[in-house]
Design an enzyme around this catalytic site. Structure first.
Site, PDB file in Angstrom:
ATOM      1  CB  THR A  70      -1.023   0.074   0.924  1.00 31.52           C
ATOM      2  OG1 THR A  70      -1.839  -0.964   1.437  1.00 31.52           O
ATOM      3  CG2 THR A  70      -1.351   1.604   1.372  1.00 31.52           C
TER       4      THR A  70
HETATM    5  N1  ASP Z   1      -2.725  -5.478   0.825  1.00 30.52           N
HETATM    6  C1  ASP Z   1      -1.560  -4.595   0.789  1.00 30.52           C
HETATM    7  C2  ASP Z   1      -0.100  -5.889   0.818  1.00 30.52           C
HETATM    8  O1  ASP Z   1      -0.324  -5.806   1.815  1.00 30.52           O
HETATM    9  C3  ASP Z   1      -1.418  -3.988   2.121  1.00 30.52           C
HETATM   10  C4  ASP Z   1      -0.593  -2.790   2.821  1.00 30.52           C
HETATM   11  O2  ASP Z   1       0.441  -3.084   1.954  1.00 30.52           O
HETATM   12  O3  ASP Z   1      -1.313  -2.562   3.950  1.00 30.52           O
HETATM   13  O4  ASP Z   1       0.988  -5.314  -0.477  1.00 30.52           O
END
Ligand code: ASP
Length: 330
Positions: free
Chosen positions: A16
């Protein structure tokens, strides 16, 4: 002899923290992530940024994490004071523990990420990167192994959990609390985690590939039918039992039979606290399961127990070595 000006190396993975948002184009590079951090340039910490494995946290592999640790290790051997890794938060509690198990240096290995995308109101990535770099460069954080820094808290890889799907305060260490805090830019370490001899990091990749470890979360009225034949496809099993490490009585013989073929580690599905060793006696209790050959996972949660078991299997540890390692680190 040191070849590098002292400073921090930042290895950028995906997650993210690097997602620009819908229709905003490609994933952000490490340079773009750090350029958006107010106060980072003024810290006076030389920062070298490199991009590696731009994938979501959920797609990372053990091999990729070990490669990142090897890169980080080289950077420290060349003179870096510490390393920061930015990655997706989904697997942070597992990757951090894997790194911690093999990290041989006093220099901090700090992992961070973000719960909100960079374009969102209240994006947490910049503050997390700033705090992570401060911790990586801090004398106070040396010797503490792999650390997870988010929300101005410093967590031991050994204890940290992702405890919420969206909240920026998602990372917590329910069994231990944070090791430290970043306050007014100062790294304040309150606790020092116990450190053990690092496990070998140069794991044979083929062996790692085949060291499959299953995780079975025990549920109400669970007869464990899906565990049938597991010994043919997996090299180990982690059981996330009820409460202090209990399973339905009907499941106990099935787990005992599996434990005759492969290491089976008992953990708790509760999210904090340890499994017990000898308090209950009923069929399916922790005492019964230990008698049937299950290994006591101690305070390790199911996910971290699975990381340790897979790494041990990949390094060729036998049942006794595995039991010993869990007795030491569990
Ligand atoms: N789905 C994302 C990931 O782990 C969530 C995040 O980075 O907070 O790549």
């Amino acid at each position: 002899m040191r070849e590098r000006a002292l400073g921090v190396v930042l290895l950028a993975l995906g997650g993210t923290i690097s997602v620009p948002g819908q229709a905003r184009g490609a994933r952000l590079s490490g340079a773009e992530i750090t350029a958006a951090v107010p106060g980072l340039a003024e810290l006076g910490v030389p920062l070298e940024v490199r991009d590696v494995h731009a994938v979501p946290g959920g797609s990372l592999t053990f091999a990729q994490v070990l490669d990142v640790v090897a890169d980080a290790s080289r950077a420290v051997a060349e003179g870096a004071d510490g390393v920061v890794v930015t990655q997706g938060t989904d697997t942070l509690e597992e990757t951090a523990f894997l790194a911690d198990l093999v990290w041989p240096h006093d220099a901090p290995f700090v992992l961070t990420g973000a719960m909100r995308q960079p374009a969102m109101a209240g994006a947490d990535g910049p503050a997390n990167v700033l705090a992570a770099v401060r911790v990586a460069a801090a004398r106070e954080a040396r010797g503490a192994g792999a650390l997870v820094v988010l929300n101005d808290e410093v967590h031991a890889a050994r204890w940290v959990r992702k405890t919420h799907s969206t909240n920026p305060a998602a990372f917590a260490s329910p069994s231990a609390g944070p090791l430290g805090h970043v306050v007014e830019g100062r790294v304040r370490m309150l606790l020092t985690p116990p450190r053990h001899e690092p496990l070998p990091a140069d794991v044979d990749r083929e062996r790692l590939e085949t060291a499959r470890v299953a995780l079975h979360v025990v549920t109400l009225d669970d007869d464990g039918a899906r565990l049938d034949g597991l010994e043919a496809t997996h090299r180990g099993l982690v059981v996330a039992g009820f409460g202090v490490g209990h399973v339905p009585d009907v499941l106990a013989p099935r787990l005992g039979a599996l434990a005759a073929h492969l290491p089976v580690v008992l953990t708790s599905r509760t999210g904090s606290g340890s499994v017990l060793r000898h308090t209950y006696e009923a069929p399916g209790s922790e005492t019964d399961l230990r008698r049937r050959g299950l290994i006591d996972g101690g305070f390790l949660d199911p996910y971290k127990a699975r990381v340790l078991l897979r790494l041990l299997l990949a390094t060729g540890a036998g049942r006794d070595g595995i039991a010993e390692a869990f007795a030491l680190r569990g």
